[in-house]
Design an enzyme around this catalytic site. Sequence first.
Site, PDB file in Angstrom:
ATOM      1  N   PHE A  17     -40.985  67.423  43.599  1.00 38.74           N
ATOM      2  CA  PHE A  17     -41.209  66.806  44.913  1.00 38.74           C
ATOM      3  C   PHE A  17     -40.912  67.791  46.045  1.00 38.74           C
ATOM      4  CE2 PHE A  17     -40.507  62.766  42.516  1.00 38.74           C
ATOM      5  CZ  PHE A  17     -41.719  62.188  42.825  1.00 38.74           C
ATOM      6  N   GLU A  68     -34.361  50.530  34.674  1.00 36.07           N
ATOM      7  CA  GLU A  68     -35.798  50.308  34.543  1.00 36.07           C
ATOM      8  C   GLU A  68     -36.234  50.399  33.086  1.00 36.07           C
ATOM      9  OE1 GLU A  68     -37.402  52.972  37.625  1.00 36.07           O
ATOM     10  OE2 GLU A  68     -37.250  51.304  39.033  1.00 36.07           O
TER      11      GLU A  68
END
Lengths: 425, 425
Positions: free
Chosen positions: A18, A174
């Site tokens: 990123f 998650e």
Amino acid sequence: MNIPRTSYPRVVIIGGGFAGIALAKKLSKQEVQVVLLDKHNYHTFQPLLYQVSTGGLEPDSIAYPIRKILKDFPNFYFRLAHVQEINTQKNKLKTDIGNLKFDYLVVASGSQTNYFGHSEIEKYSMAMKTIPQSLNLRSLILENFEEALLTSDLNERNALMNFVIVGGGPTGVELAGALAEIKKGILPKDYPDLDTRMAQIHIIQAGDCILKGMSSKASEKAEEFLEKLGVNIWKNIRVTNYDGNMVTTNSDLTFETATLIWAAGVKGSIIKGVDGEALVTRGNRLLVNEFNQVKGFNHVFAIGDVAAMVTADRPNGFPMMAQPAIQQGEQLGNNLLRIIEGKPMKPFTYKDKGAMATIGRNKAVVDLKRFKFQGIFAWYVWMFVHLFFLIGFRNRMVVFVNWVYNYIRFDREARLIIRPFKRKS
Amino acid sequence: MNIPRTSYPRVVIIGGGFAGIALAKKLSKQEVQVVLLDKHNYHTFQPLLYQVSTGGLEPDSIAYPIRKILKDFPNFYFRLAHVQEINTQKNKLKTDIGNLKFDYLVVASGSQTNYFGHSEIEKYSMAMKTIPQSLNLRSLILENFEEALLTSDLNERNALMNFVIVGGGPTGVELAGALAEIKKGILPKDYPDLDTRMAQIHIIQAGDCILKGMSSKASEKAEEFLEKLGVNIWKNIRVTNYDGNMVTTNSDLTFETATLIWAAGVKGSIIKGVDGEALVTRGNRLLVNEFNQVKGFNHVFAIGDVAAMVTADRPNGFPMMAQPAIQQGEQLGNNLLRIIEGKPMKPFTYKDKGAMATIGRNKAVVDLKRFKFQGIFAWYVWMFVHLFFLIGFRNRMVVFVNWVYNYIRFDREARLIIRPFKRKS
């Protein structure tokens, strides 16, 4: 490395995550030469790796060729390389494909799994930081269920169907939610001749809550969602060892499992040569100032997970997540252009855009600056934000189609053992 | 293998390819127990493997979990297994996960690459019969281009950018077309610092035409399409060796290349135990009668690529392609039900649905029984038929989205080296 020297200053970026990509984009079409080095030829959208592991998405949907991101930028060079050493005196890098000079160096090498010295855990556990690792985990889960069919030893069969996730951060939460949904919706249909109700999913969390970086409301609600899905959460417990079968902890508690997923922490991926006085012990990161300059250097910068920008109110630097990385990349881009134009740099200011995690179907938690909400609307927000941040129209479309399909059909189709993890095919 | 014995007769199918799946589907919800064994947990849609190799499609889009295909069928058992030996006296199979008794055995083990005894070619060349192989080829192609950037030796660089495809059948032709489009549309953008015009694509064909099984019109037009795309076609030439760098032929012609793709032939994947008098030397297949019974047996059958149903007008059996496999699987399903009901079997009759191959954008050739056509309409027909035969709604949607995207954008996004073929990441 045969990259031509031009009159433009050369910025070498180590890492196409990123931070590195955000920086490279800022520098595109400017009067600088940018060389980006990465050991993969693609950028990985790490927040969705757990969906690759659990067969909800295909690996290629969350990866994007780095060359393609920056293809219209004439002064951009990409090389597939492992950086071995940085020489800050001679402004030179040593890599596995040759040496490279730089004018400005940006270390954006990200982070890797931190086993905190537990070598046996490192050997036997699964990590989920890269696409190959996520695919290995997917294969292992499916292989274990196939194997569970073959044994008549009840303990062994249960161990093959149990999952122990160490770490209650977003990754652990998650993944646990996705596994719980698979257990409920897919395993009974796929393995009618196996009592998949025996499959257990555990999260072991050293601290006293899950999703520690988020609000207490988010943490509590996430815990409630997980428990509703049948996930067992163990708090204030530390895993001490794992031998491939038995998980031991600092309490009497032990777990028999063939699958331990280690999501308990990350550390900066530092590179030899700038690991002197700049190294921060906690998190293995590089200490940077408000301009992301590595301590002791003017022309060497660090951004993203590998950088620790320590301030009075952030003694451990920014969280090792996408947002600080993207914002530091963009800001450093602006600052490098200012340096080149002879202007002073501007200090980094962080815009906290909040945090979110999804637990399952219609179940997510979102913390924004002003609003905190949980449940179905949070889940839509989570999906929208993740689709929005994915790079590439095709990836967005393909992920969208998969999500709609998975939602309508209560299904995950990519349950394929393409490269077996345990045995050769 | 702990599969319960019931009062139903047990049909064991070896292989979940087109033939095995078609058969299993026919037997679903009937009074038989079906055990399907495969070394992969997924069915592969082989006709689109070349698109995986060339980054146009994701591997998971053309694979489908076998358990999912037959999940609503209560008497169906799947096991991930390598069959090692068949004992036709004791009606027993030996596999890597234990032994298994059968009442009826169906060998649907398909085919594998045939190197015709060239062990050095086998060692250094790439094949494209499975998803892992196709992914290896994808990685190698991309790794070679990255490597071409690093060398200043012109011969070496050209060798890294050259592709030699041996075999002008559908696989070779479709792969060559896809590579030619990548060369034209993608490489110049991805590798601006490389003279990608030097990349060459060769098809070497032992016979005097490409797409031998199709009409002469299709063959000629495919050749014309390929030449328009810049592919070099060499006919009546046999490759004699390849040492990882140099391809030698039975003529003066040699080729320097780092990538040789061997698509020159396949042979049946036979299994120890039924390879006696039933074995047909040509193609390494099992001789079957019109009911797909393997020569010498009543209760052992072979269907698809591994079966050679030799008739007066088909001295080599049916072509080793999807259509005969599917039709034999379906017909055998009906016949097994007839046996169980005490009725006589019906002989197999082949419905020739034609053949088709795509060369590239708007370029395909289609031979139907009554119509033969080439060009853009053929290309639409090719796409429609392939989408139709793909298993699963999600796979169809994802492939469709990818194709539309690739068509509009002249692009192929999945150019990712997920698992490097040459070096470790």
